[in-house]
Design a protein around this motif. Sequence first.
Motif, mmCIF file in Angstrom:
data_model
loop_
_atom_site.group_PDB
_atom_site.id
_atom_site.type_symbol
_atom_site.label_atom_id
_atom_site.label_comp_id
_atom_site.label_asym_id
_atom_site.label_seq_id
_atom_site.Cartn_x
_atom_site.Cartn_y
_atom_site.Cartn_z
ATOM 1 N N LEU A 121 -2.835 -7.065 -4.131
ATOM 2 C CA LEU A 121 -3.030 -5.492 -3.467
ATOM 3 C C LEU A 121 -1.689 -5.240 -2.834
ATOM 4 C CD1 LEU A 121 -3.170 -6.077 -0.030
ATOM 5 C CD2 LEU A 121 -5.495 -5.731 -0.494
ATOM 6 N N LYS A 162 -2.592 -0.957 0.630
ATOM 7 C CA LYS A 162 -3.868 -1.317 1.268
ATOM 8 C C LYS A 162 -3.368 -2.376 2.246
ATOM 9 C CE LYS A 162 -8.139 -1.296 0.835
ATOM 10 N NZ LYS A 162 -9.721 -0.080 1.235
ATOM 11 N N THR A 172 -6.939 -9.208 2.502
ATOM 12 C CA THR A 172 -6.922 -10.059 0.701
ATOM 13 C C THR A 172 -8.060 -10.618 -0.191
ATOM 14 O OG1 THR A 172 -4.854 -9.243 0.807
ATOM 15 C CG2 THR A 172 -5.097 -10.389 -1.519
ATOM 16 N N CYS A 179 -7.291 -2.391 -4.570
ATOM 17 C CA CYS A 179 -7.021 -3.828 -5.126
ATOM 18 C C CYS A 179 -8.128 -3.915 -6.015
ATOM 19 C CB CYS A 179 -8.162 -4.533 -3.771
ATOM 20 S SG CYS A 179 -8.249 -6.043 -3.832
ATOM 21 N N ALA A 195 -7.269 -11.870 -6.448
ATOM 22 C CA ALA A 195 -6.997 -10.340 -5.958
ATOM 23 C C ALA A 195 -5.133 -9.943 -5.566
ATOM 24 C CB ALA A 195 -7.810 -9.945 -4.216
ATOM 25 N N ILE A 210 -11.556 -0.633 -5.119
ATOM 26 C CA ILE A 210 -11.144 -1.898 -6.048
ATOM 27 C C ILE A 210 -12.394 -2.104 -6.555
ATOM 28 C CG2 ILE A 210 -12.641 -3.996 -5.148
ATOM 29 C CD1 ILE A 210 -11.726 -3.439 -2.258
#
Lengths: 342, 342, 342, 342
Positions: free
Chosen positions: B308, B313, B153, B289, B306, B269
Amino acid sequence: MTHKVAILGASGYTGAELVRLIAQHPTIEIAALSAERKAGMTMAEVFPHLRHLELPRLCKIGEIDFSGIDLCFCALPHKTSQEVIAALPQDLKIVDLSADFRLRDPAEYEKWYGNPHAALAQQKEAVYGLSEFYREEIKSARLVAGTGCNAATGQFALRPLIAAGVIDLDDIILDLKCAVSGAGRSLKENLLHAELSEGYHGYAVGGTHRHLGEFDQEFSKIAGRPVKVQFTPHLVPANRGILATVYVKGDAQAIHDTFAKAYADEPFIELLPIGEAPSTRHIRGSNFCHIGVAADRIEGRTIVIAALDNLTKGSSGQALQNANLMLGEEETTGLMMAPLFP
Amino acid sequence: MTHKVAILGASGYTGAELVRLIAQHPTIEIAALSAERKAGMTMAEVFPHLRHLELPRLCKIGEIDFSGIDLCFCALPHKTSQEVIAALPQDLKIVDLSADFRLRDPAEYEKWYGNPHAALAQQKEAVYGLSEFYREEIKSARLVAGTGCNAATGQFALRPLIAAGVIDLDDIILDLKCAVSGAGRSLKENLLHAELSEGYHGYAVGGTHRHLGEFDQEFSKIAGRPVKVQFTPHLVPANRGILATVYVKGDAQAIHDTFAKAYADEPFIELLPIGEAPSTRHIRGSNFCHIGVAADRIEGRTIVIAALDNLTKGSSGQALQNANLMLGEEETTGLMMAPLFP
Amino acid sequence: MTHKVAILGASGYTGAELVRLIAQHPTIEIAALSAERKAGMTMAEVFPHLRHLELPRLCKIGEIDFSGIDLCFCALPHKTSQEVIAALPQDLKIVDLSADFRLRDPAEYEKWYGNPHAALAQQKEAVYGLSEFYREEIKSARLVAGTGCNAATGQFALRPLIAAGVIDLDDIILDLKCAVSGAGRSLKENLLHAELSEGYHGYAVGGTHRHLGEFDQEFSKIAGRPVKVQFTPHLVPANRGILATVYVKGDAQAIHDTFAKAYADEPFIELLPIGEAPSTRHIRGSNFCHIGVAADRIEGRTIVIAALDNLTKGSSGQALQNANLMLGEEETTGLMMAPLFP
Amino acid sequence: MTHKVAILGASGYTGAELVRLIAQHPTIEIAALSAERKAGMTMAEVFPHLRHLELPRLCKIGEIDFSGIDLCFCALPHKTSQEVIAALPQDLKIVDLSADFRLRDPAEYEKWYGNPHAALAQQKEAVYGLSEFYREEIKSARLVAGTGCNAATGQFALRPLIAAGVIDLDDIILDLKCAVSGAGRSLKENLLHAELSEGYHGYAVGGTHRHLGEFDQEFSKIAGRPVKVQFTPHLVPANRGILATVYVKGDAQAIHDTFAKAYADEPFIELLPIGEAPSTRHIRGSNFCHIGVAADRIEGRTIVIAALDNLTKGSSGQALQNANLMLGEEETTGLMMAPLFP
């Protein structure tokens, strides 16, 4: 061959769940998405978890050209749904997720929902959408009425037993524990995290929940005589899941055997070994229904517990299962994903 | 062509998540599942949510015939993993989900993990498994070391910025909020529902978390000089998710542009429009993400966030992504499912 | 001697929390409760958890006879509060829980809240209600402005450090994790259990949260020069609690010593041993604030973590603490209950 | 006059809850706290939420001088409890929170708990601790056996109805929804946040839960003939609370009237207006029990719902209520705090 579908009412939880499922479906393509109040927005704005998908922009129903649509999912509020469906092309295949076409008798509809039915012609042709029990009718149906999520759970736990005559029909109690997404995205105080997360309670206590209309209709039809069950739903602090604890009078082994036979070939119904109890954490996000059977210490009494995900098997997964049948696809296509645990 | 895989340590959360993902993969087949203490049991007994799948019975590692196995996922505890991998056939492709092969320098490994490395030969050939940044090396690797979930992350939020030189390298703070499944299925008081559900707190405060070893290694490598970040993880009452709030000194627009360029072709992403903040509810159960960028009111300061799913992930999804690369499959195969919301 | 109080805006969470606390207070008696839209209802109807108490029926503010009231708590929305307070008897003691009288400079108020202040006379006399730091002023105040809950938490973690000059004033970052009851009983999608319980996220990212007005005012005042902090709040899936993780540049031991001295006699502030991190589960439902200090691995950097209950110490508990001071009671009366754990 | 008490087994949830309650009690003082494995630690180390209190250090039972102790709370595991109590001074007043002295018939004890009773002398003199129904016996008792938390909930919902003969004794179903703190601080996979928070399930299904021993004993005693109920507990993702949904055959109005009469003077039992359903969020952290009654749509069937906090009214609150009675204090002293909501 790809089938083009529209989803009306795509900005609610069942609409989002349909998109999640169809995004993985190899032969169904989303051609239109409607949401009256959010028309003009992208799905990514309404549901950021879908932002990786290329999807049509939300529009008003009136803006959709249905000529190229093979099937339409209606995820609209009840009452609105019947009005919209009455105005759609009358040869368009429809899976309705609302309550509007579930009850065969318009008087029963009016009794439970409080208004006269406004689409009687369509109501007449609608097929009840419990896939496992109306498979053949659904295959050739134009309009399929998705069942209530509680109604589905209770029926998976009871239909084979009523059909086989292995339980007392006059003493059936369904105590349901429902997760909160079943209440939809409506803004009510008791759905707030602050109030629900450390609180749970019964509601519609005393037999006033509308899904009783479905139980009455279906169980009486199977039994060939009136059957009335007791049904008390409870709201519990979880997002997805319905757990039906059903108290019946009958022999546990006979009941287990009846389920084993009835569900032997069903891809989505998992019967647990006798004595084991299902948990909602084992079906979350999937189209599976787990069923457990246990004998009570009191002779002749049995507890049946059924668990499913209200948004998947109880609603949008069921809708896609029915769409598969109506479109001539394999019934399980796009629906075999494993539950999300933990 | 079907690839046969084994999963060692299949009774933990990352093992279960691998099975969930691979069950949907068109060309990978599970040939063996190990769990030393639960050998002999079925996966349905350990993980009832997988009961609809036909899976090999759990066995001990020593019982597996690796001759027919194309790739082996190791979801074992660190330290155990290196011992097991040292003893596996040396031409077997391996994706290791433990911490054992992440650090290139054995001294760093010993510093963070407290024991000398017991598989130095294998450690030398291991490739760091952050797919988006080691894609080519992974394609030809025999042994890939899955990254830490926090480490992944933080790197998604920082690597392009360090590489592009758009932030101050000496003042980087990562404040992470981690869901509880990242702690695995271990039995500790602070992981109990009663203690966690209405409680959240920092842990490993002050820079003692082992994933710092990965940050130091990777960020210094990119920068070409030592980079040390501040990193404080917090445990929050949710099951899946990591949210990294990263405080950097740099221009928000330049940072957003840098991400846009770096991640333009990345399938997993998703860069949000500048000013928008991601939420863990929008990535749960998926391999995506989400990254957001916002300028602070103080000139020259920017917040990068960020999000996830630590099990997908951050761990098992990444492992499958790497396996796809190693087996010559499309990198995204079996990994494009939409997040589960709500 | 018994003091009679009124609570205006008693149908929100802070109103209910005041009633909960005052119900245990030996010398304060609730004489009136208002709620404009729910006037006529009993508190038991609005808050069934208070049904065991004998309480006045909810009324409209205009129906209250303030002649017998010793002190009035205003738990009204901001902007409404100033209008109501301007019209109340000008010798009535008031503890306001809204944001309306926190900022000393009307221009700052307008900047953060968007409207010109409508009760400038009252605003001039208001005392900032952070009891531990304005104790003497509060004792003789007529109108006390309760602080923001985030603002309180951040100030407990920073005021002594700024006053003592042990940290760099130009590099202070507050990363806050806030429970959902802080958002009040307002009906918003992101406060629904279905959306929040497995989702957490930053909000007001980039320095737009209104509590920054309080930080700016208070920190600059203490420092004798402008101080601007970075402040990013996050909403986490818990009901009560604020956890402030504060990143400062300064020596951890000096910081810990500074707190030890500053809070030595404070009944509600608990300083943990150096290196220990507080958790919200240890302050829930109480008026305590726990503070922890840890040195980072990077020399000269320190993490301070403060935890308190937003509805108690962050709002209604603070209000009662201030009322005790204003009424000549012991400051701690009715406030020493232990936290609820688990 | 101050009473000195000891708490044996103070490191579990019920021990911590006792300390929380007694800390507010004006005439009871904690003189000793034991925890065998944590002896030597402070309570603040074991329970940081109690760090503001001055409490004796944890010790081993053998280290306590009971000569100055007026009453001893035993919050030990069952089986251990009877062994410890057999060895305590035989004139020491004791409130036992374990299951060891609840069943009057040693054979029943052995049947439900699997081992012969090891303190038959003490078992003979023990009084069943359901305060509302054994008030007079408790006042003069030396040893009071706290009830099971599920058992308490079920009895509040049924005792007056059985005594009054207003329900069918052969068809009583208790469907209980229990929060997780009732399982104590034991480390089990299904109590982990990751597994419980989005999962709920039945357990001890089929009439195997040990609290049935109490139901059988008490209900049969009241009825004057054997009464066996059906009882299925479910674990739901909440920390505190028990909600008993009880299905009986009888007239709702007669049932409501019976409760109204039976509980008219009870300080802790709140009967809701007929048709209203209680929620656990309205009793959390308090000693109150809320009871609701609703007629089912099927004539002659009624649903009774009772809600209480398992750790307070179901366990430690009940224990303190009994201690008050035994020590000649007002029964409600220290127990009238309002519930914590939200």
